[in-house]
Design an enzyme around this catalytic site. Structure first.
Site, PDB file in Angstrom:
ATOM      1  N   HIS A   8       1.229  -1.986  -3.758  1.00 22.97           N
ATOM      2  CA  HIS A   8       0.856  -0.748  -3.081  1.00 22.97           C
ATOM      3  C   HIS A   8       1.957  -0.301  -2.127  1.00 22.97           C
ATOM      4  O   HIS A   8       2.255   0.895  -2.036  1.00 22.97           O
ATOM      5  CB  HIS A   8      -0.457  -0.953  -2.301  1.00 22.97           C
ATOM      6  CG  HIS A   8      -1.621  -1.241  -3.172  1.00 22.97           C
ATOM      7  ND1 HIS A   8      -2.674  -0.353  -3.346  1.00 22.97           N
ATOM      8  CD2 HIS A   8      -1.929  -2.312  -3.959  1.00 22.97           C
ATOM      9  CE1 HIS A   8      -3.563  -0.869  -4.169  1.00 22.97           C
ATOM     10  NE2 HIS A   8      -3.142  -2.059  -4.558  1.00 22.97           N
ATOM     11  N   ASP A 120      -3.969   4.965   0.927  1.00 25.15           N
ATOM     12  CA  ASP A 120      -4.373   4.149  -0.204  1.00 25.15           C
ATOM     13  C   ASP A 120      -5.875   4.243  -0.412  1.00 25.15           C
ATOM     14  O   ASP A 120      -6.647   4.374   0.541  1.00 25.15           O
ATOM     15  CB  ASP A 120      -3.980   2.698   0.051  1.00 25.15           C
ATOM     16  CG  ASP A 120      -3.941   1.886  -1.227  1.00 25.15           C
ATOM     17  OD1 ASP A 120      -2.828   1.624  -1.719  1.00 25.15           O
ATOM     18  OD2 ASP A 120      -5.019   1.532  -1.741  1.00 25.15           O
TER      19      ASP A 120
END
Length: 422
Positions: A8, A120
């Protein structure tokens, strides 16, 4: 705001470099250890050849916030550092830390007033946080479009008559495949054992049902908030007050972790009320929910709007007092109250994870919501009628010739057709 895992962090830094190449100033909000991980990539992004500007200030900046102190070992700020050797407690603490980042995120937003946020998908709270500051929020999904499409070709625990407009939207407008095969709880042949842990004694079920057998039809409110929902002592106190003030008999499922003596939360007089045994029945831990919902004495269900609970209530024809807490529960409440009109909202507004605190709702409000649902007014009458009508449709959907029965058959036919010969 990237999640604390390499898969990520890295693409978000690359994305920031692309934004900067188009003239945007980007700030990556992260913690000290994760800042060290991404700093070389950020330095490369700030090379003048990368983002096409000779500005002396960096186009991509790092804003460091402390990693919340939740009892993890020092430096354990990234998922790649968590191993089975650390035990089962560390991942739970890591998730708790992720939730606690909302406060520094809020402070950053207030001080810097960015034009937009890219966060995210794991930071589910960031959508509400950005909205509170009036800032558009884009969600970063660390997966391919293909994977996302695969995850959204679902077998759904729902039925066509429950949400027909949204089935049409999902299938036609969004172009996604779905098979609605529910409510699946109706397929259970033994409701007494459905979902019951092996270590749960049958006397829990027998005692509760015997207590309900003595009550008039439609007179009992069932209160249960699922497996993971937790309440603060102040919330429990007001809920107990609300049940008392409502004047209704109740079955209340309380988390097994809640103090048994009630000294932290029981309001004055509540212990005496329970000792009499005529107004309330408390269950700690697992409860035979489908049996309770289908009992003739039940008149209403106070629920967190988890989808399983909502469907079980719909199947049983029980109207709901809705009290969502997190995840998809606020969406489910909208469906229950505003679309299907089989529930009354308690007025909960704050989306928070199971690990965060919630606004305390007063006992008078709780009692009022129960009264609106189970009282003799027009609102309660209408909600109860719609709930009964929807129950008939739910049961019909699962029967031969019903919509869910047919969808399941079509799914099986397609899967069988794809089998390789031999």
């Amino acid at each position: 705001l990237p999640f604390f895992a390499p898969g990520h962090l890295i693409p978000v830094v690359d994305m920031a470099a692309i934004f900067s190449a188009r003239g945007a100033r980007c700030t990556i909000l992260t913690t000290p250890v994760n800042a060290d991980i991404i700093r070389p990539a950020v330095d490369r992004a700030n090379d003048s050849d990368c983002h096409g500007t000779d500005s002396p200030s960096p186009a991509v900046d790092i804003f460091v916030v402390p990693f919340p102190d939740v009892g993890l070992p020092p430096g354990m700020e990234n998922l790649m550092f968590l191993t089975p050797a650390h035990g089962a407690e560390c991942p739970l603490k890591f998730i708790q830390a992720v939730q606690l980042l909302r406060e520094p995120f809020d402070r950053f937003m207030a001080a810097n007033r960015p034009d937009a946020v890219v966060s995210d998908s794991f930071f589910s709270w960031s959508a509400d946080a950005a909205a509170e500051h009036g800032v558009p929020r884009l969600v970063f999904l660390g997966s391919s479009v293909f994977a996302r499409c695969c995850s959204e070709t679902m077998v759904l625990n729902s039925f066509h008559e429950l949400e027909p407009d949204y089935v049409e939207h999902f299938r036609t407008t969004l172009g996604r495949r779905a098979w609605l095969v529910g409510p699946v709880a109706l397929a259970s042949k033994d409701m007494a054992k459905r979902g019951r842990p092996d270590n749960t004694e049958a006397h829990v079920t027998e005692g509760c049902l015997r207590w309900m057998d003595r009550k008039p039809a439609g007179s009992v409110v069932y209160v249960s908030f699922g497996t993971f929902t937790s309440f603060s002592p102040a919330e429990l106190r007001e809920l107990a007050r609300g049940l008392d003030l409502s004047g209704k008999d109740f079955v209340w499922v309380i988390s097994s972790g809640t103090g048994t003596d009630g000294s932290e939360w029981m309001p004055e007089g509540f212990a005496e009320l329970m000792a009499r045994g005529d107004r309330g029945f408390i269950i700690r831990g697992w409860a035979p929910q489908t049996l309770i919902l289908n009992h003739h004495a039940l008149g209403g269900f106070m629920t967190h709007c988890g989808w399983n609970s909502a469907l079980e209530a719909v199947s049983a024809g029980v109207p709901m007092v809705t009290w969502p807490r997190y995840a998809d529960q606020f969406y489910n409440e909208k469906l229950i109250v505003e679309v299907l009109k089989v529930g009354v909202s308690i007025g909960a507004k704050d989306f928070a994870s199971p690990l965060e605190g919630h606004e305390v709702i007063g006992g008078e409000v709780i009692a009022g919501s129960i009264g609106r649902l189970m009282g003799s007014g027009e609102e309660g009458d209408a909600v109860r009628k719609k709930a009964k009508d929807l129950s008939v449709k739910a049961r019909s959907a699962m029967e031969k010739g019903g919509s869910s029965y047919g969808d399941f058959g079509r799914l099986m036919d397609e899967l069988m057709a794809r089998r390789s010969p031999g």
